[in-house]
Design a protein around this motif. Structure first.
Motif, PDB file in Angstrom:
ATOM      1  N   SER A   1       0.858  -1.191   0.000  1.00  0.00           N
ATOM      2  CA  SER A   1       0.000   0.000   0.000  1.00  0.00           C
ATOM      3  C   SER A   1       0.888   1.233   0.000  1.00  0.00           C
ATOM      4  O   SER A   1       2.036   1.188   0.454  1.00  0.00           O
TER       5      SER A   1
ATOM      6  N   GLU B   1      -2.982   5.627  -2.811  1.00  0.00           N
ATOM      7  CA  GLU B   1      -3.257   5.455  -4.236  1.00  0.00           C
ATOM      8  C   GLU B   1      -3.424   3.980  -4.587  1.00  0.00           C
ATOM      9  O   GLU B   1      -3.918   3.652  -5.659  1.00  0.00           O
ATOM     10  N   TYR B   2      -2.999   3.098  -3.691  1.00  0.00           N
ATOM     11  CA  TYR B   2      -3.178   1.665  -3.891  1.00  0.00           C
ATOM     12  C   TYR B   2      -3.096   0.951  -2.549  1.00  0.00           C
ATOM     13  O   TYR B   2      -2.427   1.400  -1.616  1.00  0.00           O
ATOM     14  N   SER B   3      -3.815  -0.141  -2.439  1.00  0.00           N
ATOM     15  CA  SER B   3      -3.783  -1.014  -1.273  1.00  0.00           C
ATOM     16  C   SER B   3      -4.457  -2.314  -1.692  1.00  0.00           C
ATOM     17  O   SER B   3      -5.680  -2.420  -1.683  1.00  0.00           O
ATOM     18  N   ASP B   4      -3.659  -3.298  -2.098  1.00  0.00           N
ATOM     19  CA  ASP B   4      -4.262  -4.511  -2.648  1.00  0.00           C
ATOM     20  C   ASP B   4      -4.965  -5.354  -1.595  1.00  0.00           C
ATOM     21  O   ASP B   4      -5.846  -6.143  -1.922  1.00  0.00           O
TER      22      ASP B   4
ATOM     23  N   VAL C   1      -8.750  -2.715  -0.705  1.00  0.00           N
ATOM     24  CA  VAL C   1      -9.045  -1.911  -1.896  1.00  0.00           C
ATOM     25  C   VAL C   1      -9.960  -0.742  -1.577  1.00  0.00           C
ATOM     26  O   VAL C   1      -9.797   0.367  -2.114  1.00  0.00           O
TER      27      VAL C   1
ATOM     28  N   VAL D   1      -8.512   2.785  -0.781  1.00  0.00           N
ATOM     29  CA  VAL D   1      -7.863   3.633  -1.786  1.00  0.00           C
ATOM     30  C   VAL D   1      -8.652   4.930  -1.943  1.00  0.00           C
ATOM     31  O   VAL D   1      -9.873   4.928  -2.047  1.00  0.00           O
TER      32      VAL D   1
ATOM     33  N   ARG E   1      -4.237   5.460 -15.227  1.00  0.00           N
ATOM     34  CA  ARG E   1      -3.430   4.263 -15.041  1.00  0.00           C
ATOM     35  C   ARG E   1      -1.956   4.622 -15.207  1.00  0.00           C
ATOM     36  O   ARG E   1      -1.589   5.367 -16.123  1.00  0.00           O
TER      37      ARG E   1
ATOM     38  N   ILE F   1      -0.793   0.666 -11.239  1.00  0.00           N
ATOM     39  CA  ILE F   1      -2.029   1.013 -10.540  1.00  0.00           C
ATOM     40  C   ILE F   1      -2.893   1.952 -11.372  1.00  0.00           C
ATOM     41  O   ILE F   1      -2.439   2.540 -12.351  1.00  0.00           O
TER      42      ILE F   1
ATOM     43  N   PRO G   1      -5.349   4.702  -9.580  1.00  0.00           N
ATOM     44  CA  PRO G   1      -6.027   5.206  -8.380  1.00  0.00           C
ATOM     45  C   PRO G   1      -7.471   5.620  -8.626  1.00  0.00           C
ATOM     46  O   PRO G   1      -8.299   5.545  -7.709  1.00  0.00           O
TER      47      PRO G   1
ATOM     48  N   LYS H   1      -9.366   2.454  -8.342  1.00  0.00           N
ATOM     49  CA  LYS H   1      -8.810   1.588  -7.293  1.00  0.00           C
ATOM     50  C   LYS H   1      -8.175   0.325  -7.872  1.00  0.00           C
ATOM     51  O   LYS H   1      -8.114  -0.712  -7.227  1.00  0.00           O
TER      52      LYS H   1
ATOM     53  N   PHE I   1      -5.352  -2.232  -9.143  1.00  0.00           N
ATOM     54  CA  PHE I   1      -3.998  -2.669  -8.787  1.00  0.00           C
ATOM     55  C   PHE I   1      -3.639  -3.815  -9.714  1.00  0.00           C
ATOM     56  O   PHE I   1      -4.369  -4.807  -9.795  1.00  0.00           O
TER      57      PHE I   1
END
Length: 216
Positions: free
Chosen positions: A46, A62-65, A68, A71, A127, A143, A145, A148, A150
């Motif tokens: 993240s 901007e990302y957190s797998d 999600v 984000v 992207r 990513i 954002p 969301k 990833f």
């Protein structure tokens, strides 16, 4: 821009270990990325732009797998700077890795890719693929954002010198089997652009242009 003392304190690579899980937290050019992995298994990552004031660290995700839905929100943590890193409020101690200044240290974004023997410029859009390099560590993240999205990440150790860029992979979200791979590429800095060419971890030929996204 962060106050100089705080900016200097948080610029770098920080690591911690809990049981068999390793974690690395990279801070460079106002951007941070935190990743958790085992020796042979990727876990999660993240990150995003960050600010640090007093003891409050705020990351605009901007990302957190793993989370999600988070984000687009701000993730905050109370941290205390120490002589060799920092400590979170829950007691987690992060140790700053030794400073290893290299010309590629910074936050980069891919802006060009060779296709059909022609370099095609990648227009700025939601992207993006970014790459953080600092103190001998690297991480790339693909990513979007805005939705969301990833699409993958990988990272580890890197060196750059005499026209050669080398990687040793510590984690790879798309294929754990690539951990331990050592890759060598041709690399050249041309102004704010980094020309990167060689063979990918799958053995495919690549020629990319990366541009500095921002600077501290």
């Amino acid at each position: 821009m962060l106050p100089f003392a705080q900016q200097a304190a948080l610029r770098g690579a920080f690591t911690t270990t809990k049981g068999d899980e390793n974690s690395i937290w990279l801070f460079v050019d106002g951007y941070s990325s935190r990743t958790h992995y085992k020796d042979d298994e990727y876990r999660s990552t993240s990150g995003g732009p960050f600010t640090f004031s007093g003891n409050k660290l705020t990351v605009q995700l901007e990302y957190s797998d793993a989370h999600v839905d988070a984000v687009g929100s701000n993730e905050t943590a109370q941290i205390t700077l120490t002589a060799d890193g920092f400590q979170e409020q829950d007691g987690t101690v992060w140790k700053k890795q030794a400073t290893q200044k290299q010309e590629l240290d910074g936050l980069w974004r891919i802006t060009g890719r060779m296709q059909d023997d022609k370099m095609s410029r990648i227009q700025r859009a939601d992207r993006k693929t970014i790459k953080l390099l600092i103190d001998g560590y690297f991480q790339w993240i693909a990513i979007n954002p805005a939705n969301k999205g990833f699409y993958g990440t990988g990272g580890g150790h890197y060196t750059f010198g005499n026209g050669k860029y080398k990687e040793h992979i510590l984690f790879f979200s798309r294929d754990n089997a690539r951990v331990g791979a050592q890759l060598s590429f041709d690399g050249a800095l041309r102004g704010r652009d980094w020309h990167h060419s060689g063979l990918s971890s799958k053995g495919d030929p690549i020629h990319e242009i990366w541009s500095r996204e921002r600077e501290d």
